[in-house]
Write a protein that holds these residues in place. Structure first.
Motif, PDB file in Angstrom:
ATOM      1  N   ALA A  35       2.680  -5.172  11.760  1.00  0.00           N
ATOM      2  CA  ALA A  35       3.576  -4.065  12.119  1.00  0.00           C
ATOM      3  C   ALA A  35       3.037  -3.246  13.284  1.00  0.00           C
ATOM      4  CB  ALA A  35       3.791  -3.166  10.917  1.00  0.00           C
TER       5      ALA A  35
ATOM      6  N   PRO B 278       6.545   8.491   9.412  1.00  0.00           N
ATOM      7  CA  PRO B 278       6.349   8.921   8.026  1.00  0.00           C
ATOM      8  C   PRO B 278       4.976   8.511   7.485  1.00  0.00           C
ATOM      9  CG  PRO B 278       8.478   7.855   8.276  1.00  0.00           C
ATOM     10  CD  PRO B 278       7.748   7.669   9.568  1.00  0.00           C
TER      11      PRO B 278
ATOM     12  N   TYR C  64       3.912   7.313   4.693  1.00  0.00           N
ATOM     13  CA  TYR C  64       3.741   6.005   4.033  1.00  0.00           C
ATOM     14  C   TYR C  64       3.552   4.893   5.060  1.00  0.00           C
ATOM     15  CZ  TYR C  64       8.640   4.774   5.047  1.00  0.00           C
ATOM     16  OH  TYR C  64       9.826   4.471   5.671  1.00  0.00           O
ATOM     17  N   ARG C  65       4.237   5.037   6.201  1.00  0.00           N
ATOM     18  CA  ARG C  65       4.139   3.994   7.217  1.00  0.00           C
ATOM     19  C   ARG C  65       2.831   4.124   8.009  1.00  0.00           C
ATOM     20  NH1 ARG C  65       8.525   1.892  11.622  1.00  0.00           N
ATOM     21  NH2 ARG C  65       7.690  -0.218  11.658  1.00  0.00           N
TER      22      ARG C  65
ATOM     23  N   ARG D  14       0.025   5.027   6.697  1.00  0.00           N
ATOM     24  CA  ARG D  14      -0.987   4.370   5.855  1.00  0.00           C
ATOM     25  C   ARG D  14      -0.957   2.854   6.055  1.00  0.00           C
ATOM     26  NH1 ARG D  14       0.663   8.164   1.181  1.00  0.00           N
ATOM     27  NH2 ARG D  14      -0.989   9.717   1.138  1.00  0.00           N
ATOM     28  N   SER D  15       0.251   2.312   6.082  1.00  0.00           N
ATOM     29  CA  SER D  15       0.409   0.860   6.218  1.00  0.00           C
ATOM     30  C   SER D  15      -0.090   0.380   7.588  1.00  0.00           C
ATOM     31  CB  SER D  15       1.885   0.500   6.022  1.00  0.00           C
ATOM     32  OG  SER D  15       2.157  -0.779   6.507  1.00  0.00           O
TER      33      SER D  15
ATOM     34  N   ARG E 138      -3.908   0.552   8.078  1.00  0.00           N
ATOM     35  CA  ARG E 138      -4.596  -0.580   7.426  1.00  0.00           C
ATOM     36  C   ARG E 138      -4.726  -1.741   8.404  1.00  0.00           C
ATOM     37  NH1 ARG E 138      -1.889   0.313   2.625  1.00  0.00           N
ATOM     38  NH2 ARG E 138      -0.249  -1.156   3.165  1.00  0.00           N
TER      39      ARG E 138
ATOM     40  N   THR F 210       4.209  -4.566   5.928  1.00  0.00           N
ATOM     41  CA  THR F 210       3.731  -4.691   4.553  1.00  0.00           C
ATOM     42  C   THR F 210       3.469  -3.298   3.977  1.00  0.00           C
ATOM     43  OG1 THR F 210       2.736  -6.819   5.060  1.00  0.00           O
ATOM     44  CG2 THR F 210       1.922  -5.683   3.102  1.00  0.00           C
ATOM     45  N   LEU F 211       4.056  -3.023   2.827  1.00  0.00           N
ATOM     46  CA  LEU F 211       3.880  -1.719   2.189  1.00  0.00           C
ATOM     47  C   LEU F 211       3.375  -1.902   0.769  1.00  0.00           C
ATOM     48  CD1 LEU F 211       7.149   0.128   3.320  1.00  0.00           C
ATOM     49  CD2 LEU F 211       4.826   0.509   4.173  1.00  0.00           C
TER      50      LEU F 211
ATOM     51  N   ASP G 192       1.065   3.555  -0.803  1.00  0.00           N
ATOM     52  CA  ASP G 192       1.357   4.166   0.503  1.00  0.00           C
ATOM     53  C   ASP G 192       2.262   5.391   0.351  1.00  0.00           C
ATOM     54  OD1 ASP G 192      -0.146   2.294   1.847  1.00  0.00           O
ATOM     55  OD2 ASP G 192       1.554   0.956   2.218  1.00  0.00           O
TER      56      ASP G 192
ATOM     57  N   ARG H 190      14.653  13.210   2.423  1.00  0.00           N
ATOM     58  CA  ARG H 190      13.369  13.482   3.088  1.00  0.00           C
ATOM     59  C   ARG H 190      13.062  14.979   3.087  1.00  0.00           C
ATOM     60  NH1 ARG H 190      11.093  10.699   7.844  1.00  0.00           N
ATOM     61  NH2 ARG H 190       9.314  10.967   6.498  1.00  0.00           N
TER      62      ARG H 190
END
Lengths: 73, 239
Positions: free
Chosen positions: A2, A37, A39-40, A42-43, A46, B52-53, B57, B91
């Motif tokens: 990604a 965001p 969460y993204r 963090r992804s 990685r 990939t999630l 996360d 959100r």
């Protein structure tokens, strides 16, 4: 990945997240600075760590020399 | 005598094996335990339209994990448009959306592009491509009585600590109500913030239910608190 396109260039979120890590920053700050965001972030981080484009120092994340080369290329 | 005993024992062993084969060999594999309210959500790492999630996360945010039967189907398309339309409202409540179906990531990408092109709605939330049904199985999203190859319309509300707080299951035929999903989030967040419960049809601004007293003293004190009580166990108040 990604964060990296098949041709080796950075994806849009990969680039904006790396830009937000030119200075050491915690995840929340990277998210705010990049507009991506949490969460993204963090992804993607990685993957940036695996690609050695970023490194972690405790809870702070920063772009590596290799990452700066990618950003400036 | 010795030979007879061995033959006798051998016959019993054969009988036991036949009985086992009749009763047990055709049984299906054990069904995995389904998620439970108040329990940790099953962890996962999955390929999505945004990379990939992992479940982790989303730590720190509320998460609505929802499944749909299949890409490029009409009811699912109306739901995706509706989810996209409430995405920003969610959100603002610190809620992220994560879709799922048993389709490939290429199908998901083509579908969300089609929705944008034909319906003018951009889908910005990630969608899990759960081709091996790993996540669907862990969350009990496939209802074999309806379909063995598609996920039903499931919604899991997971709190910032990774705990399942609500589950909603709709059949293949029936699209979900987005306002009810927002209402559910508002009710859960209000309950957490104020340690209260919400009555039927509650919406923000309505009076909330004060949890019933646990002791006689609490019941007597409650009457003096100026709450709106129909009886000692049934009190409401403004927030």
């Amino acid at each position: 990945m990604a964060c990296i396109n098949p041709d080796g260039t950075l994806t849009r979120p990969g680039r904006s997240i790396l830009e937000a890590m030119r200075q050491p920053a915690p995840l929340n700050q990277v998210s705010t600075g990049s507009g991506v965001p949490l969460y993204r972030v963090r992804s993607v981080i990685r993957e940036l760590l695996v690609a050695e484009l970023a490194y972690a120092d405790g809870e702070l994340y920063q772009v590596t020399e290799k990452g700066i080369e990618k950003l400036d290329s | 005598m010795g030979v007879s005993f061995v033959l006798y024992a051998l016959n019993i062993a054969i009988d036991i094996k036949e009985v086992f084969m009749m009763c047990c060999e055709n049984t299906t594999a054990p069904t995995p335990a389904l998620p439970r309210l108040g329990s940790p959500a099953p962890s996962f790492e999955a390929v999505t339209t945004l990379g990939t999630l992992r479940l982790e996360d989303f730590k720190g945010s509320w998460l609505i994990l929802f499944s749909h039967p299949a890409d490029f189907t009409p009811v699912c398309t109306t739901e995706f448009i509706a989810f996209a339309e409430i995405h920003e409202d969610l959100r603002q409540r610190n809620v992220e959306l994560l879709g799922l179906s048993i389709d490939s990531v290429y199908s998901h990408i083509a579908w969300v592009r089609n929705i944008e092109e034909k319906m003018g709605v951009k889908v910005n939330f990630p969608v899990i491509a759960d081709l091996n049904k790993e996540v669907a199985t862990a969350y009990g999203m496939v209802m074999p009585g309806e379909s063995k190859t598609e996920t039903s319309r499931c919604v899991f509300v997971i709190d910032p600590n990774g705990i399942i707080r609500a589950m909603v299951y709709y059949p293949l035929t029936t699209g979900r109500n987005m306002q009810e999903i927002i209402r559910l989030i508002d009710a859960l967040q209000t309950s957490d913030k104020h340690s209260v419960a919400t009555p039927a049809n509650w919406k923000p601004g309505d009076k909330i239910i004060v949890p019933p007293p646990n002791t006689q003293d609490m019941a007597e004190d409650r009457v003096k608190e100026g709450l709106e009580c129909n009886d000692w166990y049934f009190c409401r108040k403004e927030l």
